[in-house]
Design a protein around this motif. Sequence first.
Motif, mmCIF file in Angstrom:
data_model
loop_
_atom_site.group_PDB
_atom_site.id
_atom_site.type_symbol
_atom_site.label_atom_id
_atom_site.label_comp_id
_atom_site.label_asym_id
_atom_site.label_seq_id
_atom_site.Cartn_x
_atom_site.Cartn_y
_atom_site.Cartn_z
ATOM 1 N N GLY A 89 -118.503 -23.725 85.336
ATOM 2 C CA GLY A 89 -119.903 -23.973 85.989
ATOM 3 C C GLY A 89 -119.568 -24.734 86.901
ATOM 4 O O GLY A 89 -118.928 -25.828 87.009
ATOM 5 N N ASP A 90 -120.406 -24.354 88.104
ATOM 6 C CA ASP A 90 -120.245 -25.436 89.406
ATOM 7 C C ASP A 90 -121.738 -25.196 90.131
ATOM 8 O O ASP A 90 -122.464 -24.108 89.733
ATOM 9 C CB ASP A 90 -119.072 -25.256 90.091
ATOM 10 C CG ASP A 90 -118.935 -26.533 91.173
ATOM 11 O OD1 ASP A 90 -119.803 -27.108 91.435
ATOM 12 O OD2 ASP A 90 -117.783 -26.772 91.339
ATOM 13 N N ALA A 191 -115.171 -27.297 92.594
ATOM 14 C CA ALA A 191 -114.878 -27.329 94.187
ATOM 15 C C ALA A 191 -114.768 -28.923 94.361
ATOM 16 O O ALA A 191 -115.943 -29.636 94.305
ATOM 17 C CB ALA A 191 -116.094 -26.813 95.003
ATOM 18 N N LYS A 192 -113.622 -29.364 94.667
ATOM 19 C CA LYS A 192 -113.411 -30.695 94.791
ATOM 20 C C LYS A 192 -114.135 -31.650 95.676
ATOM 21 O O LYS A 192 -114.529 -32.764 95.465
ATOM 22 C CB LYS A 192 -112.127 -31.245 94.802
ATOM 23 C CG LYS A 192 -111.062 -30.516 93.831
ATOM 24 C CD LYS A 192 -111.455 -31.042 92.469
ATOM 25 C CE LYS A 192 -110.696 -30.659 91.351
ATOM 26 N NZ LYS A 192 -111.075 -31.290 89.943
ATOM 27 N N ASP A 193 -114.615 -30.996 96.994
ATOM 28 C CA ASP A 193 -115.205 -31.589 98.150
ATOM 29 C C ASP A 193 -116.144 -30.836 98.326
ATOM 30 O O ASP A 193 -116.032 -29.856 99.442
ATOM 31 C CB ASP A 193 -114.206 -32.045 99.103
ATOM 32 C CG ASP A 193 -114.660 -32.916 100.291
ATOM 33 O OD1 ASP A 193 -115.955 -33.100 100.326
ATOM 34 O OD2 ASP A 193 -114.000 -33.097 101.359
ATOM 35 N N TRP A 366 -108.791 -18.826 94.625
ATOM 36 C CA TRP A 366 -110.006 -18.697 94.193
ATOM 37 C C TRP A 366 -110.760 -19.694 95.031
ATOM 38 O O TRP A 366 -110.957 -21.042 94.883
ATOM 39 C CB TRP A 366 -109.995 -19.216 92.506
ATOM 40 C CG TRP A 366 -111.213 -18.611 91.888
ATOM 41 C CD1 TRP A 366 -111.108 -17.845 90.669
ATOM 42 C CD2 TRP A 366 -112.644 -18.485 91.971
ATOM 43 N NE1 TRP A 366 -112.455 -17.572 90.222
ATOM 44 C CE2 TRP A 366 -113.188 -17.981 91.188
ATOM 45 C CE3 TRP A 366 -113.467 -19.118 93.017
ATOM 46 C CZ2 TRP A 366 -114.711 -17.766 90.922
ATOM 47 C CZ3 TRP A 366 -114.813 -19.012 93.041
ATOM 48 C CH2 TRP A 366 -115.643 -18.321 91.988
ATOM 49 N N HIS A 367 -111.505 -19.041 96.163
ATOM 50 C CA HIS A 367 -112.077 -20.142 97.003
ATOM 51 C C HIS A 367 -113.575 -20.316 96.639
ATOM 52 O O HIS A 367 -114.451 -19.375 96.472
ATOM 53 C CB HIS A 367 -111.836 -19.673 98.786
ATOM 54 C CG HIS A 367 -111.198 -20.444 99.377
ATOM 55 N ND1 HIS A 367 -111.848 -21.264 100.422
ATOM 56 C CD2 HIS A 367 -109.925 -20.994 99.473
ATOM 57 C CE1 HIS A 367 -111.068 -22.038 100.955
ATOM 58 N NE2 HIS A 367 -109.720 -21.962 100.345
ATOM 59 N N LEU A 368 -114.013 -21.636 96.809
ATOM 60 C CA LEU A 368 -115.512 -21.997 96.574
ATOM 61 C C LEU A 368 -115.788 -23.036 97.333
ATOM 62 O O LEU A 368 -115.276 -24.071 97.614
ATOM 63 C CB LEU A 368 -115.554 -22.333 94.913
ATOM 64 C CG LEU A 368 -116.990 -22.795 94.501
ATOM 65 C CD1 LEU A 368 -117.732 -21.720 94.411
ATOM 66 C CD2 LEU A 368 -116.749 -23.270 92.943
ATOM 67 N N VAL A 369 -117.166 -22.821 98.210
ATOM 68 C CA VAL A 369 -117.550 -23.497 99.279
ATOM 69 C C VAL A 369 -116.783 -24.248 100.012
ATOM 70 O O VAL A 369 -116.725 -25.415 99.968
ATOM 71 C CB VAL A 369 -118.735 -24.414 98.488
ATOM 72 C CG1 VAL A 369 -119.858 -23.593 98.059
ATOM 73 C CG2 VAL A 369 -118.193 -25.215 97.374
ATOM 74 N N GLU A 372 -110.366 -24.838 97.891
ATOM 75 C CA GLU A 372 -109.511 -24.094 97.214
ATOM 76 C C GLU A 372 -109.450 -24.547 95.755
ATOM 77 O O GLU A 372 -108.904 -25.737 95.630
ATOM 78 C CB GLU A 372 -107.927 -23.936 98.108
ATOM 79 C CG GLU A 372 -106.831 -22.959 97.110
ATOM 80 C CD GLU A 372 -107.259 -21.777 96.940
ATOM 81 O OE1 GLU A 372 -107.761 -21.449 95.776
ATOM 82 O OE2 GLU A 372 -107.374 -20.941 97.845
ATOM 83 N N THR A 373 -109.593 -24.035 94.716
ATOM 84 C CA THR A 373 -109.625 -24.355 93.413
ATOM 85 C C THR A 373 -108.307 -23.963 92.567
ATOM 86 O O THR A 373 -107.963 -24.589 91.722
ATOM 87 C CB THR A 373 -110.634 -23.594 92.648
ATOM 88 O OG1 THR A 373 -110.366 -22.286 92.306
ATOM 89 C CG2 THR A 373 -112.088 -23.949 93.277
#
Length: 717
Positions: A89-90, A191-193, A366-369, A372-373
Amino acid sequence: MIKKKLFALIAFLAVGVGAWAQNLTQYVDPYIGTGGHGHVFLGANVPYGLVQVGPTQYKRGWDWCSGYHYSDSVIIGFGQMHLSGTGIGDLGDIALLPTTDAMQRDVMFSHKGEHARPGYYSVMLKSGIKVDLTATARVALHRYSYPTDAQTAFVRLDLSQGIGWDKMTKSAFKQNSPTELSGYRYSTGWAKDQRVYFVAQFSRPVTLATSQGDSLAVLSTPNNDEPLLVKVGISPVSEDNARANIAAELPSWDFRGTVAKANEEWNKELGKIVITTDDAAARRTFYTAMYHSMFAPSVFSDVNGDYRGADGKVYRGDFKNYTTFSLWDTYRAAHPLMTIIHPEKQRDIAQTMLHIYDQQGKLPVWHLVGNETDCMVGNPGIPVLIDIALKGFDVDKNKVLEAAKASAMRDERGMGLLKKYGYLPCDLDPEYETVAKGLEYALADAGIAKLAKQLGRTEDYNYFYKRSQSYKDHYFDKSTKFMRGKTSDGKFREPFDPFNSVHRQDDYTEGNAWQYVWLVPHDVHGLVKCFGGEKPFVAKLDSLFILDGKMGADASPDISGLIGQYAHGNEPSHHIIYMYNYVGMPWKAALKLRQVMNTLYNDGIDGLSGNEDVGQMSAWYILSSMGLYQVEPAGGKYIFGSPLFNKAVVNVGGGKTFTIEAKNNSAKNIYIQSAKLNGKPYTRSYIDYKDIMRGGKLEFVMAEKPSTFGTKVSDRP
């Protein structure tokens, strides 16, 4: 006479354009997959839009990854961004909640007062407030109708609220005028940032009733007979860009008009495939699958072309930048489907991936907003990008090869060990999953080899072709006929149980040895040879669908949708049934494909056998129900199966259509007897991508008993 001829002409034109003009959104049920483990998003959005506005609930477990599960009855806010079908989830960013009490933090609701269709969501809250939502690509439009006995209408803006792993790290808001707030939300999680900027514009003046730090604001306005409308524009770059997105996409306050436009956009995209069937439930399943397949990749650039890159810097591109690339899932069917029905998007997707490579030094995993996750194993961005290149889209093939090679040679995620040993030793790689990683790397390497060969790069071809063969050189155990973990001294890991699975802590990823022995989609004939020929290969493949073995208490919950050991609920199994065509037994594939389509997909709340996985589960159904599936990750062959519908008319772009017609088709007549392509006899059990995209007609004759169609060696893929 003239009137009769005119009527006949009108009727003819109606037949010709009716397929594209009909209301296909009526066949979509957004609730399919909101129960069970489907994890699908419920709310309002347009195809491939960044905004996916909908209800968010408390995190109550794994099945709330999208922020919503049908079993729940409490809403904590309406976030502007959601994920669909993921296992993590995010998002949930910029949450609004209309209330009649300034202190209220959540609200009950009933499904009886809830309605959803493409581009529109509505719910009657227990507080008496009716919420209506719609959206454009970058702007959400909320409409709140408060009960008449409420003196004051409140709206709670909560910037701390998120979904799953998401945690707010920094936020701010300010009131720019009586009708506008703006701000930003930074967060970390999957997504870390993550950075989202927003502008919220109100249809009438609001006052800040109370606030808490920089993350919570409760706004108030006197209640009257008119609903309160709120536009929320978002941007990955700035508040000014969020405001510009509103000005460009939603300048008016026309809620009904916005709903109608969203419905029109969905109808246009759903009309890329028009099916003919008497099965109403299958029609709902199909068009809901089409709907779910077009949530992502989602646009991740503003109307002026600005976007936040993978390095955190702001760029302005001459292409539409995308995000939400669930590539380990979607390289298998979702992207091959997109190359057929969305050829116009392939340049933008390729440019997005190449710019991600320029910014982070490798293709997306797996790219999210903009982040790179590195989620899941392998190099799944490589087959997607190379498939686009090999299919002839507008992309620099030399740049593609450069990006793929660089991604496949980085000393990370086990690659250093792969280069040293030729495989991933299970006693040296602390992250486990060495067989799954190795097989995923091998299929990506096969794509690199294909492109290198086409470009005349012999050295690159030889190197990556050899690596693509590592499955038989290192992982395949001839004595057990399974892919097995191998230690640094060349011995297979002991003890070995092909049924047992320990989630993310054994040699496989969300699976067991029975499921992973088939993960060689790039070289099926080579795998057949490993088994000693077609007969033992088929015997093993047959066994997959009938064996009942214990996977153990620690098996991944993703291993679902089981038929024997075949696990349709998770992606590594998705190509397996089509392997029968490679050994001249397409009838065996037909029987099992119909079983999967008829038993593991339905039009109920729990209508999916596993996570939707950002469109992959649906894309498998879409392609398979038309009788096609791309097994080789990069290459363009679409293998025949068993078409579920009497006819499918596919809009392949450029004013052309490709029609697939199944004559005598029924629940019993599942086997292809013969085929014609554009009126000429066609004997192969597969078709090339270029033949689909030329437009034309593929005709199947179906019957109740298997035939010899596609069985000759020369007719096999």
